[in-house]
Each structure stands twice: as C-alpha cells, then as structure tokens.
Design an enzyme around this catalytic site. Structure first.
Site, mmCIF file in Angstrom:
data_model
loop_
_atom_site.group_PDB
_atom_site.id
_atom_site.type_symbol
_atom_site.label_atom_id
_atom_site.label_comp_id
_atom_site.label_asym_id
_atom_site.label_seq_id
_atom_site.Cartn_x
_atom_site.Cartn_y
_atom_site.Cartn_z
ATOM 1 N N ASP A 188 -10.745 3.041 3.412
ATOM 2 C CA ASP A 188 -11.069 1.613 3.254
ATOM 3 C C ASP A 188 -12.577 1.420 3.040
ATOM 4 O O ASP A 188 -13.017 0.375 2.573
ATOM 5 C CB ASP A 188 -10.658 0.836 4.523
ATOM 6 C CG ASP A 188 -9.513 -0.143 4.249
ATOM 7 O OD1 ASP A 188 -9.226 -0.429 3.067
ATOM 8 O OD2 ASP A 188 -8.925 -0.634 5.229
ATOM 9 N N GLN A 246 -4.806 -1.383 9.333
ATOM 10 C CA GLN A 246 -4.722 -2.716 8.728
ATOM 11 C C GLN A 246 -5.395 -3.759 9.629
ATOM 12 O O GLN A 246 -5.107 -3.829 10.823
ATOM 13 C CB GLN A 246 -3.246 -3.082 8.487
ATOM 14 C CG GLN A 246 -3.036 -4.394 7.775
ATOM 15 C CD GLN A 246 -3.564 -4.383 6.331
ATOM 16 O OE1 GLN A 246 -3.396 -3.421 5.603
ATOM 17 N NE2 GLN A 246 -4.214 -5.460 5.937
ATOM 18 N N LYS A 261 0.836 -1.211 0.000
ATOM 19 C CA LYS A 261 0.000 0.000 0.000
ATOM 20 C C LYS A 261 0.865 1.253 0.000
ATOM 21 O O LYS A 261 0.556 2.233 -0.676
ATOM 22 C CB LYS A 261 -0.956 -0.025 1.208
ATOM 23 C CG LYS A 261 -2.085 -1.031 1.018
ATOM 24 C CD LYS A 261 -2.890 -1.301 2.283
ATOM 25 C CE LYS A 261 -3.879 -2.445 2.016
ATOM 26 N NZ LYS A 261 -4.627 -2.881 3.186
#
Ligand code: NAP
Length: 283
Positions: free
Chosen positions: A120, A97, A53
């Site tokens: 997200d 995460q 990422k």
C-alpha cells in the site's frame, strides 16, 4: 476546446496485462507472487474493496488471500498476525484494509508491516523512500496518477503542477512524485486562500479533496491537464469527482473522468506493487 479523455479503465487494463505477463514469468521460475489482505470488522465499503482486490489479483495470476477478523479483535493479535506474515517467505505483499476499528492505532499497525511487503506504500519507510528517491513502494493512487501522465507522454519538467489536498496517502506523495519529475509543485489545502488564483496558473491540476465541484472551469488554465482523484456521491447516488467535469472539459487539454479514471488505476497499481515485491524478493 474539448479536452481529451485519459481513460483509466483502458490504461488499467493495459497495466493488468503487463502484470499478468510478468507474473507468469515469475511463476515459471517457481515464485508465486502472493498478497495477504487483512480485514478487521464488517465495514460494508471495506468488504467491497477487499473483494475487488482479491478478484483483481487472481485475474492477473497473483495469489491473494483475504483474512477476515471480528471487529473486537485485539490490536496485539493483529500485530502478531502481521509479524507472522512478515516472516512467511511465501507472502510478498501485506495489506491491512483501512479504516481499522477505533480501538486500534492504525499507524502502529501499518508500521508493523515489513517495509519490503508494504504494497500500500503507507509505511513511514515507504514515505521516506519516496522522499529520498530510494527504492520502496509508492502509494497506489498517486502512482496511478503518474502513470496517467506518463501514458499521455506529458513532460513535467519545468511545468507548474498544483495538488489540491495534502493527505499522507494522496496529496503529499503526489506532490513528491511530481517534484521528482522536476515539476514546480504547489500544494493547496483547506486553509489555502483564493484557490482559483493558484489553479489558474497550473499546467497540471490534481484534485484530491472529496468535495463535489471544487474545481470549476473558471479555475482552469486553457489546455491544462486535470486529474480528478476525488470520490463523492451526488444527490442521485451517482459517483462523481471533485471536478465539474462538464464545465472543465471545455477548458482543459486533458481530463480524467469519475468513474473510470483514477479509481481503476489505483486498483491496478496495487497489483504492480505486489508483483514488484515478489520480483525483489526473488532477486
Ligand atoms: P482527506 O484525508 O480527507 O484529505 C482531504 C484534503 O483536502 C485535506 O488535505 C484538506 O485540507 C483538503 N481540503 C479540504 N477542503 C478543501 C478545500 N475547500 N480546498 C482545498 N483543499 C481542501 O482525503 P484523502 O484520503 O486524501 O482523499 C481525497 C479524495 O480522494 C476523497 O474524495 C477520496 O474518496 C478520494 N480518493 C480516491 C481514490 C481513488 O482511487 N480514486 C483513492 C484515495 C482517495 P487540510 O489538510 O487542510 O484539512
């Protein structure tokens, strides 16, 4: 019949180029789109994902910072750090995460992220925005699948789309996105009886389960679009999806491969969401 391949790598590359162009334009106006990624603990897969990422972001001109914390970090400390990032105008996107260590309440952590920075798309406000059609951030994986359908010029209006899997991050948002395009949507799950009888009626099948060879050629209508979200390890260690690719490609009209399908699109859509967060903040 041999299906046409929907090449996720190629499409993701095009999207990254677009993101790089829009990022450069934003930077010319003095705004540096920035993503903060938080990793708690030392899960090896999470370490790989977060590294990707960061690299994806920096390669397209976005700023990305990875903060790593020990697995015994307290939930209170994590929430405090997220609140500080919420208040930092230089940070446009925040990603925690998953999975988090067991002593943390993941949903509470996600709900602490400001919805304006929830790149997200897992915040309940993002889910609500998707449900109502309000502006928000769409979860990256189903959003990437929609981009694939868009890329082949597929008109979903009136088509029957079957989504296999109903998780909050893939199956449910996928179904909402298809519905928003006026498809007739059926959602299947572990209690669904005679899955094949349902998928054989589908113009579009999205498989998001995590089970090798869940969808076989006899379960697919000739010419259907088949999107494989699943990620499984075969006995030989190779990555494979939920779809029996070799069999289904002889029946389907379009098919996504694994690897090289939905995976790279998921990564690309995080960049899109981060850029959009910065563009919205700059308005
Ligand atoms: P998940 O939370 O475990 O959900 C799996 C879903 O599959 C559940 O809704 C479950 O039904 C359903 N299911 C299980 N067995 C089934 C069966 N025999 N028939 C029909 N449905 C069945 O998984 P997820 O997070 O949504 O991920 C799904 C897959 O996509 C995994 O392989 C994951 O690794 C992959 N994935 C890939 C990407 C990517 O970028 N390519 C991103 C995210 C996820 P119940 O709800 O009834 O239990």
């Amino acid at each position: 019949m041999t299906a046409q391949l929907i090449d996720g790598n190629a499409l993701a590359k095009t999207i990254r180029t677009e993101v790089a162009g829009r990022t450069a334009a934003l930077k010319a106006r003095g705004v540096n789109p920035a993503l903060s990624i938080i990793l708690v603990g030392e899960d090896p897969a999470s370490q790989v994902y977060t590294k990707h990422k960061v690299n994806d972001s920096t390669q397209t001109g976005l700023e990305a910072t990875l903060e790593t914390y020990p697995a015994d970090m307290t939930e209170a400390d994590l929430l405090a750090r997220i609140r500080a990032l919420n208040d930092d105008p230089k940070v446009h996107g925040i990603l925690v995460q998953l999975p988090l260590p067991k002593h943390m309440d993941s949903q509470k952590v996600i709900e602490t992220i400001s919805p304006t920075k929830d790149v997200d798309g897992f915040h309940v406000a993002s889910a609500g925005a998707l449900m109502t059609g309000a502006p928000g951030f769409w979860p990256c994986t189903p959003h990437g699948c929609m981009k694939m359908l868009e890329a082949i010029g597929y008109d979903l209006r009136g088509k029957h789309a079957v989504v296999i899997g109903r998780s909050n991050i893939v199956g449910k948002p996928m179904a909402m996105m298809l519905l928003a395009k006026s498809a007739t949507v059926t959602i299947c799950h572990s209690a669904t009886q005679d899955l094949g009888a349902i998928t054989r009626q589908a113009d579009v099948v999205v498989a998001a389960v995590g089970k090798l060879n869940l969808l076989t050629a006899d379960m697919v209508k000739p010419g259907a679009v088949v999107i494989d979200v699943g990620m499984n390890r075969k006995a030989d260690g190779k990555l494979a999806g939920d779809v029996d690719f070799d069999g289904v490609k002889e029946v389907a009209g379009w098919i996504t491969p694994v690897p090289g399908g939905v995976g790279p699109m998921t990564r690309a859509m995080l960049l899109v969401n981060t850029l959009e967060a910065a563009e919205r903040a700059a308005k």
